[in-house]
Design an enzyme around this catalytic site. Structure first.
Site, PDB file in Angstrom:
ATOM      1  N   CYS A 106       0.854  -1.184   0.000  1.00 43.30           N
ATOM      2  CA  CYS A 106       0.000   0.000   0.000  1.00 43.30           C
ATOM      3  C   CYS A 106       0.893   1.237   0.000  1.00 43.30           C
ATOM      4  O   CYS A 106       2.118   1.151   0.124  1.00 43.30           O
ATOM      5  CB  CYS A 106      -0.911   0.001   1.221  1.00 43.30           C
ATOM      6  SG  CYS A 106      -0.020   0.126   2.792  1.00 43.30           S
ATOM      7  N   GLU A 127       0.964  -0.468  16.298  1.00 38.28           N
ATOM      8  CA  GLU A 127       0.112   0.678  15.978  1.00 38.28           C
ATOM      9  C   GLU A 127      -0.765   1.057  17.168  1.00 38.28           C
ATOM     10  O   GLU A 127      -0.954   2.246  17.466  1.00 38.28           O
ATOM     11  CB  GLU A 127      -0.767   0.381  14.763  1.00 38.28           C
ATOM     12  CG  GLU A 127      -1.619   1.582  14.368  1.00 38.28           C
ATOM     13  CD  GLU A 127      -2.614   1.285  13.267  1.00 38.28           C
ATOM     14  OE1 GLU A 127      -3.700   1.899  13.286  1.00 38.28           O
ATOM     15  OE2 GLU A 127      -2.319   0.446  12.399  1.00 38.28           O
TER      16      GLU A 127
END
Length: 334
Positions: A21, A136
């Protein structure tokens, strides 16, 4: 599985989009450009992205991966924060030690960081949907003080969570979760807490959503087995395997490269689906195709659900004309 004189026929459905991505491409480019500009070593806090082949490729070029900043010497070398983002305490420590830092945090993760700060500034307690221990999640929770945020991992957690009484609530999420699972969790939270405020735009990133939609498409087209190329510690890759099985695939397997695929799992299948997590380079997908092609007569069809044209700029300290993301998704996997 042994190779016979006449190879059995196999339909291979390739999910698209798949693989790298824009956030992963940007993170890898930051490390490579730092090495090109400043030479080795370049220190990287944690894996830049969750893919062993990518990490090893960068290590071979001079990147040094460390768990924490206390492993970095005070020698003026660049220090890169990974695509997953970091807590404010990490940034403060880097500033205290006057490190030359390059922030490779995915801009979509940074968006979540700013979002949770705004909720906090408006007096709301944050319910963060995500997986405990994921980098994250650690980074996002680390934008606030511990008492200002509560982690919700699943539907059961949504049903049992007890946030502070009398305080307005808001929710945000990890960017790499299952779209369907997150919707279920949000539905439970909304029912329990009618005044709950959500993000203006969903936190699950476009790439995660697109890859999950593509997996559902190849399962709907008959994929009995779905092969996901990705690392076992990659949240988005693991979610792809879960999505495939929930969509009706007989089985989904996660492999890191072509040789990892047990061909006995393919025996008896007429149609197999293939995709890759957002941190897996296309070269690894091609390895799987070559591995299958050595034993089966393949009929390959790509099923595309979206075109991705997003590209993220490099930090100003590194910005210059570089190859586009689309040109770089065949990153060498050796």
């Amino acid at each position: 599985m042994t190779l016979s004189a006449e190879r059995p026929k196999l339909t291979l459905l390739l999910a698209a989009p798949r693989g790298f991505c824009a956030g992963v491409d940007r993170a890898v480019r930051i490390v490579e450009e730092a090495l090109a500009r400043h030479g080795a070593p370049v220190y990287v806090r944690h894996e830049i992205v969750h893919n062993r082949q990518v990490v090893e490729s960068l290590r071979g070029k001079g990147a040094v991966f460390v768990a924490e900043l206390d492993e970095v010497p005070d020698d003026g070398r660049p220090v890169v924060f990974s695509a997953h983002g970091v807590a404010k305490s990490v940034v403060s420590e880097a500033l205290r030690r006057r490190f030359f830092t390059l922030d490779a945090t995915c801009p979509l993760v940074t968006k979540v960081h700013r979002e949770v700060e705004r909720h906090h500034a408006r007096g709301r307690h944050l319910l963060l949907i995500g997986h405990s221990g994921h980098p994250e999640v650690i980074g996002t929770m680390g934008q606030l003080s511990p008492e200002a945020v509560t982690l919700v991992e699943d539907v059961a957690g949504a049903r049992s969570v007890q946030p502070p009484a009398g305080v307005p609530l808001a929710w945000s999420s990890q960017t790499t979760l299952s779209v369907d699972d997150t919707a279920e969790i949000v539905a439970v939270l909304t029912e329990r807490f009618p005044g709950l405020i959500g993000p203006a735009k969903e936190d699950i990133c476009y790439a995660t959503s697109n890859r999950q939609a593509a997996v559902k498409t190849i399962v709907a087209r008959g994929a009995e087995l779905v092969v996901v190329v990705g690392a076992p510690n990659s949240s988005n890759s693991r979610r792809l395997a879960e999505v495939a099985e929930r969509a009706g695939a007989r089985r989904a397997v996660l492999v890191q490269r072509g040789a990892d695929l047990d061909l006995s799992l393919v025996e008896g299948c007429r149609t197999v689906g293939l995709t890759a997590g957002a941190s897996a380079p296309e070269a690894l997908v091609q390895e799987v195709i070559a591995h299958l092609g050595g034993y089966f007569e393949l009929a390959i069809e790509e099923l595309r659900v979206a075109d991705e044209t997003v590209e993220f700029r490099l930090p100003p300290a590194l910005a210059r004309d570089l190859p586009s993301a689309l040109d770089r998704r065949t990153l060498a996997a050796d």
